[in-house]
Motif scaffolding. Sequence first.
Motif, PDB file in Angstrom:
ATOM      1  N   ASN A 152       1.439  -3.510   8.607  1.00  0.00           N
ATOM      2  CA  ASN A 152       0.005  -3.490   8.110  1.00  0.00           C
ATOM      3  C   ASN A 152      -0.451  -2.445   7.351  1.00  0.00           C
ATOM      4  N   THR A 188      -4.087  -0.752   5.146  1.00  0.00           N
ATOM      5  CA  THR A 188      -5.380  -0.752   5.019  1.00  0.00           C
ATOM      6  C   THR A 188      -5.874  -0.058   3.601  1.00  0.00           C
ATOM      7  N   LEU A 215      -8.830   0.743   0.532  1.00  0.00           N
ATOM      8  CA  LEU A 215     -10.208   0.776  -0.142  1.00  0.00           C
ATOM      9  C   LEU A 215     -10.122   0.361  -1.400  1.00  0.00           C
ATOM     10  N   ASP A 246      -5.118   3.661  -0.601  1.00  0.00           N
ATOM     11  CA  ASP A 246      -4.658   3.713   0.752  1.00  0.00           C
ATOM     12  C   ASP A 246      -5.901   4.332   1.666  1.00  0.00           C
ATOM     13  N   ALA A 247      -6.492   3.288   2.514  1.00  0.00           N
ATOM     14  CA  ALA A 247      -7.553   3.886   3.078  1.00  0.00           C
ATOM     15  C   ALA A 247      -7.514   5.077   4.155  1.00  0.00           C
ATOM     16  N   LEU A 248      -6.088   5.160   4.850  1.00  0.00           N
ATOM     17  CA  LEU A 248      -5.917   6.312   5.435  1.00  0.00           C
ATOM     18  C   LEU A 248      -6.074   7.610   5.002  1.00  0.00           C
ATOM     19  N   VAL A 282     -13.210  -2.320   2.430  1.00  0.00           N
ATOM     20  CA  VAL A 282     -11.972  -2.055   3.114  1.00  0.00           C
ATOM     21  C   VAL A 282     -11.256  -3.361   3.327  1.00  0.00           C
ATOM     22  N   GLU A 302      -7.986  -5.284   4.961  1.00  0.00           N
ATOM     23  CA  GLU A 302      -6.630  -5.163   5.660  1.00  0.00           C
ATOM     24  C   GLU A 302      -5.717  -6.247   5.405  1.00  0.00           C
ATOM     25  N   THR A 303      -4.577  -5.579   5.124  1.00  0.00           N
ATOM     26  CA  THR A 303      -3.407  -6.668   4.595  1.00  0.00           C
ATOM     27  C   THR A 303      -1.961  -6.246   5.145  1.00  0.00           C
ATOM     28  N   LYS A 304      -1.022  -7.109   4.893  1.00  0.00           N
ATOM     29  CA  LYS A 304       0.447  -6.770   5.130  1.00  0.00           C
ATOM     30  C   LYS A 304       0.878  -6.192   3.799  1.00  0.00           C
TER      31      LYS A 304
END
Lengths: 106, 149, 677
Positions: B5, B7, B9, B21-23, B101, B103-105
Amino acid sequence: MLTEIKNQFYQDTLETLISIQEVLPETPLEGETARNMVERIFTVSHQVSGTGPMLGFDNSSLLSKKLERTFYEIRSGKRTLTAQLLTQTQRTIQNLLEVLQKEQGE
Amino acid sequence: METQNITLLSFKIQDDLFAVDALQVDHILELPPNITAVPNTPHYMKGIINLHGNIIPVADMRLIMDKEVQDKRSDASIIVLNPSNIQDARIGILVDVVEEVIETKKEALKETITEGKKGLIEHFEGTLVFNEDFVHVINIAHLCEIIEK
Amino acid sequence: MIDKFRAKFVEESTDNVHDLEEALFLLEKDMDNKELIERIFRAMHSLKGGGAMFGFNHLSEFTHHLETIFDWVRTNKLKVTTDLITLTFSAIDQIKFLLKTGDLSAADDLKAQQAFIQRLQAFLSEGGSTGTSAASAAQTEADPEESDEKTYLISFIPQKELLQNGTNPLYLLDDIHALGQALTLAFTHKVPSLDLIDAEANYCLWQILVSTSESINEIKDVFIFVEDECELHIDQVAGHNILQDKDVLEKAEKAVKNSTLLTVEDFKQESQAAAASVAPQTEERKKAAIKEHKISSIRVSSHKIDELVTLVSELVTLQAQLSLYAENTQDATMLSMSENVQKLSRQLRENAFDISLIPLQSELMRFQRLVRDLSKDQGKDIDFIIEGGDLELDKNIIENLTDPLLHILRNSIDHGIEVPEDRIKAGKAPKGNILFKAFYSGANVIIEISDDGKGIDAEVIRQKAIAKGLIESDAALTDKEVLDLIFVSGFSTREVVSGVSGRGVGMDVVKRKLANIRGEVSIESEKGKGTLISITLPMTLSIIDGLLVGVGESQYVIPISAIDKLYALQPEQLKQSFNQVVVIDNEQHPYIDLRKVFKASEEAEREQLQMIMVKAEDRLSGLLVDAVIGEYQTVVKPLGRYLKKQEILSGASIMGDGTIALVIDTTRLLQKQKNRK
């Protein structure tokens, strides 16, 4: 007028003493810095013992004379500024500050 | 094999959608009234801002991508990135609009085929089709490298 | 408990050894210096004494022999020679080893130790000794327990007026206690009945028995500022510590009870009796010695200091906000309060930073040792000169700095400085020079290590880099760019170094390690002439006193420490100026227009401007600004990796209202200007 001079003298002396107190090291310095320090302490103590009585700082003047005498000796090389002397100087300057404040009525 | 997974932005530069990369996103800030300009820096370097007592440099993403800057845009924001594998490398990037945001694979990322040059950015991590739009994913390490030059 | 003492002893002895090495280095340059010889002798003496006290018997025994040698030197029975110094240096290594391991148990170590002692003894018997020396040496050996402590009786009889000048006699008593083990007897028999008491008068008198290794003059110094108001007698009553002696204690007790002061005569017998029983006192002496040393300093975990510094930084920022707020309210009480807070936080900050700084000096000994040892090994003659060793740096920076510096120095010796024959062939003095220079530059500290060795051949580097595949064979690189390849990882491997005439062992590691402390390293070298490696470090003093100035629309901070003078200028004065020099009071001042430097818009007409004279490395230059806004204490924050090319800015500062002002690195600015010319 006299009060003004007195206040000025008091303020200046206080400031000088405090600034000396702040930089007074615990262990003896060497070279130029040491000479400057000795010179500063001598000068301020000379001023207080000389001008003090005129302005009513009698006790301060008495106390200051001791500093003056000792630092005169250090200055002229008759005495060395040891760690012990520094400690005692620190104490005496603190005393002098307190006596000055007392005599100024603060 | 287990799917990974991710995440993201996403944000907009003109009409194009991009994502990071949102992280590795530290903050999202509204455009502050004053960014302190630092003289003698590349044109895309907007300046520095004060973020809770820390100095954060801000780069204008639109200039990095060779796009026009439409000053009137009020949605402009700064995304403060904190790259996970570079030390003391926090940087703000100025974008037109922060979108959402996602969420994806990881498998959803396809190889990026860019029409035309994207300014100083040489390559992307991949491209995602999201709500019938293309979202180009920017590699933060690569971006930092560009700015650091 | 005893372990704690031992640890303390090791710690203190490490300082002692350090001092010993330093003195030895100085002695090497000035072999007749009596003071240094004394200093060395004293350091050995305390190692010997302390060693025995804390169960470092081998250390004590070893140092004893070394001490004997220096006792001979001190009494002119032996001359200082290079051999003697070299022998002493290796002996110091043995001392370090003994300090680390404690008493030896391994047979090999014991053998080595014995062999070394024999070497020392042989040195003595072969050394140019005169006829009488053997006898006196025997004497030194026969009397190893001779104590350097003496017991004094101090009678301190102040006049009534003592207290009037604020003197607190209890402080003086404290100071005497700090000199060693002491016993104070207070005599109060002169205190009158209550109705006759003058509250401001002093009626007490004291006698103090103190056992100390300090001289009588040191004791006199304690009373220096009260000697007019008191009667003072100081007499030596024993050549060692008699304060454990039952007899003495009894006598003291009796004296107080009967209100009769002790006299020197009272101790005549004791001193003889006590001399016979030295052993039971050793335990006490231990305590005395430790107490003496612990008074002047304490050790604090660096973590706590870091925390303190962080808190102080935050306080300073907050205080700036407070002043701004106070100014806006124009409330007199508020203003004076904020001023006081400012004063306090300034003092606090100076204190806090002072605590976290240590002088570079503490590490320099290792460098001197390295240069000395390596150059001797390689048959090179090197003069290692240190400038700016008293410069203070953050502890954390120094810790991370040592390895890279050792590395650079080693390269200088291994690959830089040539052997004397080669130097003469090259038309140089046979003795090579390595200069280690540390100085402040704006908000940075710069350390330069330069040598006058054979330098680096850029062509050789280029070839190696091509061979390593680091650059294309036709790459157009300047010599400087080629030299920079040294810092690229993958360049310096063993194989390359043996072939290259220059340096190269792990310079990429040096660069990386320095980067950890935000340091940068650069290299300049000229083939045949020498090499200069320059390291730029951030100063930890991240808070500075700065002058806030306006240039165009922006605000900049100039460190007050760099400022010499301020002048107000009329624009006409500039129009008359020629070649960036303005004349004020018949004196020519070169200037730099900050509007130009910072590309500020030059449209706005300047009605009046200010010229700030700043000094950097002997140069004085004016900086033209539009306005001087005020003096601030400010936290300098780094600009970070993306803006590191900003040479003339050392950081940014957050003002009380949250806006940012850039901090100018005046040294770099002036340097850059000079280079342009």
